[in-house]
Design an enzyme around this catalytic site. Structure first.
Site, PDB file in Angstrom:
ATOM      1  N   GLN A  27       5.807  -9.552  -6.520  1.00 52.98           N
ATOM      2  CA  GLN A  27       6.561  -9.624  -5.264  1.00 52.98           C
ATOM      3  C   GLN A  27       7.840 -10.451  -5.403  1.00 52.98           C
ATOM      4  OE1 GLN A  27       5.981  -7.909  -2.517  1.00 52.98           O
ATOM      5  NE2 GLN A  27       4.125  -7.003  -3.373  1.00 52.98           N
ATOM      6  N   LYS A  87       8.558  -1.994  -7.654  1.00 53.05           N
ATOM      7  CA  LYS A  87       8.853  -2.910  -6.550  1.00 53.05           C
ATOM      8  C   LYS A  87      10.243  -3.523  -6.705  1.00 53.05           C
ATOM      9  CE  LYS A  87       3.952  -4.192  -6.170  1.00 53.05           C
ATOM     10  NZ  LYS A  87       3.379  -3.693  -4.928  1.00 53.05           N
ATOM     11  N   ASP A 140       2.367 -14.188 -11.485  1.00 57.61           N
ATOM     12  CA  ASP A 140       2.430 -12.807 -11.024  1.00 57.61           C
ATOM     13  C   ASP A 140       3.707 -12.665 -10.200  1.00 57.61           C
ATOM     14  OD1 ASP A 140       2.252 -10.398  -9.756  1.00 57.61           O
ATOM     15  OD2 ASP A 140       0.219 -10.693  -8.979  1.00 57.61           O
ATOM     16  N   HIS A 155      -3.295 -11.389  -5.213  1.00 58.74           N
ATOM     17  CA  HIS A 155      -3.660  -9.969  -5.219  1.00 58.74           C
ATOM     18  C   HIS A 155      -4.883  -9.781  -6.119  1.00 58.74           C
ATOM     19  CE1 HIS A 155      -3.119  -5.659  -6.173  1.00 58.74           C
ATOM     20  NE2 HIS A 155      -2.284  -5.591  -5.141  1.00 58.74           N
ATOM     21  N   CYS A 158      -5.203  -5.600  -0.615  1.00 63.92           N
ATOM     22  CA  CYS A 158      -5.730  -6.009  -1.938  1.00 63.92           C
ATOM     23  C   CYS A 158      -5.833  -7.522  -2.042  1.00 63.92           C
ATOM     24  CB  CYS A 158      -4.893  -5.453  -3.094  1.00 63.92           C
ATOM     25  SG  CYS A 158      -4.874  -3.674  -3.167  1.00 63.92           S
TER      26      CYS A 158
END
Ligand code: PMP
Length: 408
Positions: A205, A228, A202, A124, A366
């Site tokens: 997700q 999320k 990261d 991202h 993104c």
């Protein structure tokens, strides 16, 4: 409503936004990678803060303030327990983006022009741009991990790359927001460690779908966004090893992060306080606490089993449609399908699908470098969460077939 086992009908009742109609059709929400819906308990916890408990934290000696501080810190403990780490290793931020920026800024005095920072082509923008800026500001080299043509990683090739470049830091996502592909992090982290490379994962997700023990994962930093993970917007967190966190420069300065202040000089507190200047998102943190309680009442393996079965069901139906190109891999995937139909513009299909109440994402998500890698300008993305059911998939495929018939 409490959830004691994986009862999908009951679960769906817990999410009030799922019950609405869009364009006179029942909502088919396939955009959970952008943000998940919130169970009623999260909404209630946020409301209760403003309607009953409102007070600032870490400041007052009065009862409401002390209760707010206690509740707020309990959620930090709960978050740390959820990820298998210590409470003082969790820093509240306004999201994954801010958490990555916090680390990139905080490392400014540890990165020199002889260092290398490694990013990936599928991450991202939030995990690319801060590293571009950091390397530009410090004169360090920005290197890019190799990616196969189909946007999967060849782990051996990546390990060779890391061994060759001996980077100071590797910034990599746990799962791609565009493809849903899960990164095989363990061997990458092992080989990064063997050359003294820090690893920032990261988890925006991955956090909901993969529920990782960060001690076992052995990364140095991990970031995620509460919104999320069933929680409120405007909140996220950074996990970092305590000593490492304390070695970072403060990201923002001001009240609450200081030990002493004179007119010319200040000293800073230890992490996490060092990175939490100003009044935090208290209602968001309390809402997120309710989200974690909700998730803790479910069995994570039930969530995974349901999401994986639904993913395979959806992929099978999607691939039956002539002219579909699927970019996601299906074996290691959090439940996201990235696809195009022939040369149709994804915006056109997304707009038509909205007429059927189907909410999915279209565009570059993104991830412009990934789009370039795949040789496309954009795609459609259907992303599942555990509250989706087979009817959602059926509605989506039915609507897609009708939209395609209009375009062909
Ligand atoms: N990383 C990934 C993989 C993401 O999917 C997102 C959100 N789409 C972000 C970072 C940024 O998260 P936020 O906007 O919540 O800061």
């Amino acid at each position: 409503m409490s959830v004691t086992s994986f009862d999908l009908t009951k679960i769906r009742q817990d999410f009030p936004t799922l019950k609405q109609t869009i364009n006179d059709q029942p909502l088919t929400y396939l955009d959970s990678a952008a943000t998940t819906h919130k169970p009623q308990c999260v909404i209630d916890a946020t409301n209760a803060f403003y309607s009953e408990q409102n007070a600032n934290v870490h400041r007052g000696r009065h009862t409401l303030s002390e209760q707010a501080t206690q509740r707020y810190e309990q959620v930090r403990d709960k978050t740390a327990a959820y990820f298998g780490v210590a409470s003082n290793e969790i820093v509240w931020t306004k999201g994954a983006t801010e958490a990555i920026n916090l680390v990139a800024n905080g490392l400014k005095n540890q990165i020199t022009s002889s260092d290398t920072v490694v990013i990936t082509p599928l991450d991202h923008h939030a995990n690319i741009v801060p590293w571009q800026v950091l390397t530009q500001q410090t004169g360090a080299t920005l290197a890019v991990l190799p990616l196969n043509a189909d946007a999967t990683f060849d782990i051996d090739a990546c390990c060779d790359f890391i061994a060759l470049h001996k980077p100071k830091l590797l910034a990599i996502s746990q799962a791609s927001n565009t493809l849903g592909n899960i990164t095989d992090l363990a061997p990458l982290i092992r080989c990064a460690k063997s050359v003294g490379c820090l690893v920032l994962v990261d988890g925006a997700q991955g956090a909901l779908h993969l529920k990782s023990n960060l001690n076992t994962l052995d990364c140095d930093f991990y970031v995620f966004s509460a919104h999320k993970m069933l929680g409120p917007t405007g909140l996220g967190a950074l996990y970092g090893r305590s000593a490492l966190l304390n070695s970072l420069l403060p990201y923002q300065t001001g009240g609450e992060m200081i030990e002493t202040v004179t007119l010319t000089h200040s000293t800073f507190r230890e992490a996490p306080a060092k990175f939490e200047s100003g009044t935090p998102n208290i209602a968001g943190v309390l809402g997120f606490g309710a989200a974690l309680d909700y998730l803790n009442r479910l069995n994570h393996q039930d969530i995974v089993n349901h999401e994986q079965a639904l993913l395979q069901y959806a992929a099978h139906k999607l691939l039956k449609i002539d002219g579909i190109t699927l970019y996601s891999e299906l074996k290691h995937n959090i439940g996201t399908l990235c696809f195009n139909y022939k040369n149709e513009h994804p915006y056109d299909l997304a707009t038509l699908l909205d007429g059927y109440g189907v909410a999915l994402r279209s565009g570059h998500h993104c991830t412009q470098p990934l789009m370039t890698h795949l040789g496309i300008n954009g795609s459609l993305r259907a992303s599942l969460a555990f509250y989706n059911n087979r009817a959602d998939v059926d509605n989506f495929i039915f609507a897609l077939q009708n939209c395609i018939a209009l375009l062909d």
